[in-house]
Scaffold this active site. Structure first.
Site, PDB file in Angstrom:
ATOM      1  N   ASP A 107     -15.096 -52.255  40.829  1.00 33.89           N
ATOM      2  CA  ASP A 107     -15.686 -52.015  42.152  1.00 33.89           C
ATOM      3  C   ASP A 107     -17.197 -52.218  42.177  1.00 33.89           C
ATOM      4  O   ASP A 107     -17.908 -51.579  42.953  1.00 33.89           O
ATOM      5  CB  ASP A 107     -15.349 -50.592  42.658  1.00 33.89           C
ATOM      6  CG  ASP A 107     -13.857 -50.375  42.770  1.00 33.89           C
ATOM      7  OD1 ASP A 107     -13.138 -51.354  43.050  1.00 33.89           O
ATOM      8  OD2 ASP A 107     -13.405 -49.228  42.580  1.00 33.89           O
TER       9      ASP A 107
ATOM     10  N   GLY B 222      -9.264 -54.472  44.462  1.00 31.49           N
ATOM     11  CA  GLY B 222      -9.584 -54.487  45.893  1.00 31.49           C
ATOM     12  C   GLY B 222     -10.969 -55.083  46.004  1.00 31.49           C
ATOM     13  O   GLY B 222     -11.939 -54.453  45.593  1.00 31.49           O
TER      14      GLY B 222
ATOM     15  N   THR C  90     -13.875 -56.573  48.354  1.00 29.79           N
ATOM     16  CA  THR C  90     -14.280 -56.499  49.759  1.00 29.79           C
ATOM     17  C   THR C  90     -15.301 -57.574  50.095  1.00 29.79           C
ATOM     18  O   THR C  90     -16.317 -57.708  49.410  1.00 29.79           O
ATOM     19  CB  THR C  90     -14.915 -55.114  50.043  1.00 29.79           C
ATOM     20  OG1 THR C  90     -14.078 -54.118  49.461  1.00 29.79           O
ATOM     21  CG2 THR C  90     -15.079 -54.874  51.532  1.00 29.79           C
TER      22      THR C  90
ATOM     23  N   GLN D 160     -11.219 -55.708  38.024  1.00 29.77           N
ATOM     24  CA  GLN D 160     -11.549 -54.499  37.267  1.00 29.77           C
ATOM     25  C   GLN D 160     -12.939 -54.664  36.624  1.00 29.77           C
ATOM     26  O   GLN D 160     -13.762 -55.385  37.154  1.00 29.77           O
ATOM     27  CB  GLN D 160     -10.475 -54.171  36.222  1.00 29.77           C
ATOM     28  CG  GLN D 160      -9.142 -53.714  36.820  1.00 29.77           C
ATOM     29  CD  GLN D 160      -8.277 -54.839  37.357  1.00 29.77           C
ATOM     30  OE1 GLN D 160      -7.961 -55.780  36.657  1.00 29.77           O
ATOM     31  NE2 GLN D 160      -7.887 -54.746  38.609  1.00 29.77           N
TER      32      GLN D 160
HETATM   33  P1  GDP Z   1     -15.141 -55.209  43.790  1.00 34.26           P
HETATM   34  O1  GDP Z   1     -13.838 -54.615  43.462  1.00 34.26           O
HETATM   35  O2  GDP Z   1     -16.014 -55.360  42.578  1.00 34.26           O
HETATM   36  O3  GDP Z   1     -15.049 -56.489  44.572  1.00 34.26           O
HETATM   37  O4  GDP Z   1     -15.893 -54.153  44.732  1.00 34.26           O
HETATM   38  P2  GDP Z   1     -15.227 -53.356  45.964  1.00 34.26           P
HETATM   39  O5  GDP Z   1     -15.071 -54.265  47.117  1.00 34.26           O
HETATM   40  O6  GDP Z   1     -14.041 -52.578  45.528  1.00 34.26           O
HETATM   41  O7  GDP Z   1     -16.350 -52.254  46.219  1.00 34.26           O
HETATM   42  C1  GDP Z   1     -17.656 -52.597  46.529  1.00 34.26           C
HETATM   43  C2  GDP Z   1     -18.001 -51.949  47.879  1.00 34.26           C
HETATM   44  O8  GDP Z   1     -19.399 -52.009  48.081  1.00 34.26           O
HETATM   45  C3  GDP Z   1     -17.392 -52.693  49.071  1.00 34.26           C
HETATM   46  O9  GDP Z   1     -17.148 -51.784  50.087  1.00 34.26           O
HETATM   47  C4  GDP Z   1     -18.518 -53.658  49.466  1.00 34.26           C
HETATM   48  O10 GDP Z   1     -18.434 -54.040  50.838  1.00 34.26           O
HETATM   49  C5  GDP Z   1     -19.718 -52.817  49.208  1.00 34.26           C
HETATM   50  N1  GDP Z   1     -20.943 -53.526  48.831  1.00 34.26           N
HETATM   51  C6  GDP Z   1     -21.086 -54.611  48.021  1.00 34.26           C
HETATM   52  N2  GDP Z   1     -22.387 -54.878  47.810  1.00 34.26           N
HETATM   53  C7  GDP Z   1     -23.085 -53.937  48.493  1.00 34.26           C
HETATM   54  C8  GDP Z   1     -24.473 -53.661  48.637  1.00 34.26           C
HETATM   55  O11 GDP Z   1     -25.339 -54.312  48.089  1.00 34.26           O
HETATM   56  N3  GDP Z   1     -24.807 -52.574  49.405  1.00 34.26           N
HETATM   57  C9  GDP Z   1     -23.877 -51.789  50.011  1.00 34.26           C
HETATM   58  N4  GDP Z   1     -24.306 -50.753  50.732  1.00 34.26           N
HETATM   59  N5  GDP Z   1     -22.563 -52.042  49.908  1.00 34.26           N
HETATM   60  C10 GDP Z   1     -22.163 -53.085  49.143  1.00 34.26           C
HETATM   61  P1  IMO Z   2     -11.431 -54.025  41.163  1.00 36.72           P
HETATM   62  O1  IMO Z   2     -11.043 -55.438  40.808  1.00 36.72           O
HETATM   63  C1  IMO Z   2     -11.654 -49.865  39.934  1.00 36.72           C
HETATM   64  C2  IMO Z   2      -8.405 -48.365  37.418  1.00 36.72           C
HETATM   65  C3  IMO Z   2      -7.493 -47.310  38.004  1.00 36.72           C
HETATM   66  C4  IMO Z   2      -7.147 -46.538  36.733  1.00 36.72           C
HETATM   67  C5  IMO Z   2      -7.035 -47.640  35.687  1.00 36.72           C
HETATM   68  C6  IMO Z   2      -5.604 -48.116  35.436  1.00 36.72           C
HETATM   69  O2  IMO Z   2     -11.358 -53.725  42.611  1.00 36.72           O
HETATM   70  O3  IMO Z   2     -12.753 -53.678  40.542  1.00 36.72           O
HETATM   71  P2  IMO Z   2      -3.931 -49.660  36.832  1.00 36.72           P
HETATM   72  O4  IMO Z   2      -3.373 -49.498  38.215  1.00 36.72           O
HETATM   73  O5  IMO Z   2      -4.720 -50.911  36.638  1.00 36.72           O
HETATM   74  O6  IMO Z   2      -2.918 -49.463  35.755  1.00 36.72           O
HETATM   75  O7  IMO Z   2      -4.968 -48.421  36.674  1.00 36.72           O
HETATM   76  O8  IMO Z   2      -7.814 -48.719  36.174  1.00 36.72           O
HETATM   77  N1  IMO Z   2      -8.525 -49.610  38.225  1.00 36.72           N
HETATM   78  C7  IMO Z   2      -9.605 -49.927  38.939  1.00 36.72           C
HETATM   79  N2  IMO Z   2     -10.733 -49.237  39.181  1.00 36.72           N
HETATM   80  N3  IMO Z   2     -11.515 -51.120  40.413  1.00 36.72           N
HETATM   81  C8  IMO Z   2     -10.396 -51.827  40.158  1.00 36.72           C
HETATM   82  O9  IMO Z   2     -10.278 -53.127  40.493  1.00 36.72           O
HETATM   83  C9  IMO Z   2      -9.360 -51.225  39.427  1.00 36.72           C
HETATM   84  N4  IMO Z   2      -8.135 -51.629  39.020  1.00 36.72           N
HETATM   85  C10 IMO Z   2      -7.640 -50.637  38.267  1.00 36.72           C
HETATM   86  O10 IMO Z   2      -8.154 -46.512  38.944  1.00 36.72           O
HETATM   87  O11 IMO Z   2      -8.233 -45.721  36.361  1.00 36.72           O
HETATM   88 MG    MG Z   3     -12.604 -53.025  44.053  1.00 34.29          MG
END
Ligand code: GDP
Ligand code: IMO
Ligand code: MG
Length: 432
Positions: free
Chosen positions: A13, A40, A42, A224
């Site tokens: 994330d 996930g 975004t 991840q």
């Molecule tokens: P990913 O899994 O690495 O693609 O990250 P996620 O989408 O799960 O989580 C990142 C969150 O931070 C999302 O809600 C993005 O829209 C948000 N985001 C990404 N870059 C920035 C930033 O520079 N500032 C803020 N405030 N939000 C951001």
């Molecule tokens: P993105 O790509 C954050 C975490 C779960 C749990 C562990 C194992 O959005 O960064 P799983 O379902 O993979 O067997 O869960 O890994 N986890 C993540 N945490 N971002 C993710 O993906 C994750 N995918 C799995 O929360 O701790």
């Molecule tokens: Mg994510």
């Protein structure tokens, strides 16, 4: 043109989706190489938010090819939902834009039931998985009893494989107190989904080889993060795949020599969702503030993310195991308004020793007390800034200190969720 891997440098994330979407303007092809719908990612473009779980984050760019590689575990239910969602938004009009490897393993209902059953049984010791069936699907792959995308297109083959697999899977589900799955129901739904996805199924490895031969630039999209890697993460609190850059080649079906550069993505602070050690976790009002201002709730499960200060030991470790030659710091805007900001620069261990590199021993890690370096904060909102020179002096100082501590150049910083809210200092495709 060069080929670049984007990898999470923390516990997931970090903003990989946003960065991949932005960097796709320099690439021709985007490939997911591991993980599944546990991810996930975004993207926010023109105020419109799209959350992707399986489809690569380049999909918003018409004409750019997106591949789901052999290393991904594909839930056909989740993939169909995502394809429908994208088509509903008038995106991905050309089916040729998305190719799914015929060798990618498939997640079926029994994988999810085993995942859920195990977690329910484990009580406080549970991993805190996303419940998407990821672990059980990778287990089947390694045990050589998995079902692959190609099997969904062949009714006889699928029936035989499911028949061979379901007795044992159902025994396991029953032992975990879950409800057994029924062969005919699983088979007919899987074939139906296979038919819907058929136009996208192909040989990703071969197609990628052609793209690379023609000089097309490939962006490999990690899911991840490094600390969730099955070998290099905080085992056993990890996911079930290799998330590190080295697996990009394996999971996409290309040789490692085609990769020129590896860019790690890190938040300007630290988050983790799920259980396991998190040395810099803040359980006080400051942690709550980071969660609220940063909207730190999982994009896949909606769970609150645990938050804390940035950890230089984690990033140095991620730089080493990924061979990172660029770093992107996201969510710098979330730190605005703090009087001071901190970075963990060492850990004090229970035996009295101080270490400056990330301990591989999980016992030590669980007990590690971070030692912080404190830097001045900044008050200015950053969301409208587009030039490095416009950033407040203390923001630049913070970023430069991270660069020094990690020993990797910060090639971009992100100051908001929107695609445009990014300050790029170096194009990673020009590295090679
Ligand atoms: P990913 O899994 O690495 O693609 O990250 P996620 O989408 O799960 O989580 C990142 C969150 O931070 C999302 O809600 C993005 O829209 C948000 N985001 C990404 N870059 C920035 C930033 O520079 N500032 C803020 N405030 N939000 C951001
Ligand atoms: P993105 O790509 C954050 C975490 C779960 C749990 C562990 C194992 O959005 O960064 P799983 O379902 O993979 O067997 O869960 O890994 N986890 C993540 N945490 N971002 C993710 O993906 C994750 N995918 C799995 O929360 O701790
Ligand atoms: Mg994510």
């Amino acid at each position: 043109m060069s080929n670049v891997v984007i990898v999470g440098a923390q516990w997931g994330d970090e903003g990989k989706g946003k960065v991949v979407d932005l960097f796709t303007s320099w690439a021709d092809v985007v490939v997911r190489y591991q993980g599944g719908a546990n991810a996930g990612h975004t993207l926010v473009v023109g105020g419109v938010k799209t959350v992707l779980h399986l489809v690569p984050s380049g999909i918003l760019h018409p004409g750019k090819r997106c591949y789901i590689g052999n290393g991904v575990v594909v839930d056909p239910e989740a993939l169909c939902e995502e394809i429908d969602l994208l088509k509903g938004k008038n995106l991905m009009q050309d089916p040729a834009q998305l190719v799914v490897s015929e060798n990618a393993h498939v997640i079926l209902p029994y994988h999810k039931r085993i995942d859920a059953g195990r977690e329910a049984r484990s009580g406080a010791a549970k991993i805190g998985t996303t419940g998407r069936g990821i672990g059980p699907a990778y287990e089947d792959k390694v045990a050589r009893r998995g079902i692959r995308m190609r099997d969904l297109l062949q009714p006889k083959v699928l029936r035989d494989k499911l028949t061979a697999r379901l007795d044992e899977a159902n025994a396991q589900i029953a032992s975990l107190g879950g409800e057994k799955v029924e062969l005919e129901a699983v088979l007919s739904r899987a074939l139906e989904l296979g038919e819907k996805i058929a136009a996208h199924v192909g040989d990703c490895s071969e197609r990628l080889a052609h793209e690379i031969e023609r000089g097309r630039a490939v962006l490999f999209e990690g899911a991840q993060g490094t600390l969730l890697d099955i070998d290099h993460g905080t085992y056993p609190y990890v996911t079930s795949s290799n998330t590190v850059a080295g697996n990009a080649a394996v999971g996409a079906g290309v040789g490692p020599t085609v990769i020129h550069s590896v860019v790690g993505i890190s938040k300007a602070y630290t988050t983790r969702v799920g259980n396991g050690p998190l040395p810099t976790e803040l359980t006080d009002a400051l942690g709550e503030r980071l969660r609220t201002v940063g909207a730190e709730f999982g994009a896949t499960t909606g769970r609150p993310r645990r938050c804390g200060w940035l950890d230089a030991l984690v990033l140095k470790y991620a730089a080493r195991v990924n061979g990172m030659n660029g770093l992107v710091l996201t969510k710098l805007d979330v730190l605005t308004g703090l009087d001071e900001v901190k970075i963990a620069v060492s850990y004090k261990l229970p035996n009295g020793k101080t270490v400056t590199s990330f301990p591989s021993d999980p016992e030590q890690l669980g007990e590690a007390q971070p030692v912080y370096e404190t830097l001045p904060g900044w008050k200015e909102p950053l969301g409208d800034l587009r030039e490095w020179s416009e950033l407040p002096a203390s923001t630049r100082r913070y970023v430069e200190r991270v660069e020094q501590l990690v020993g990797v150049e910060v090639i971009a910083v992100s100051v908001g969720a929107e695609r445009q809210q990014t300050i790029v200092r170096k194009n990673p495709f020009r590295h090679g």
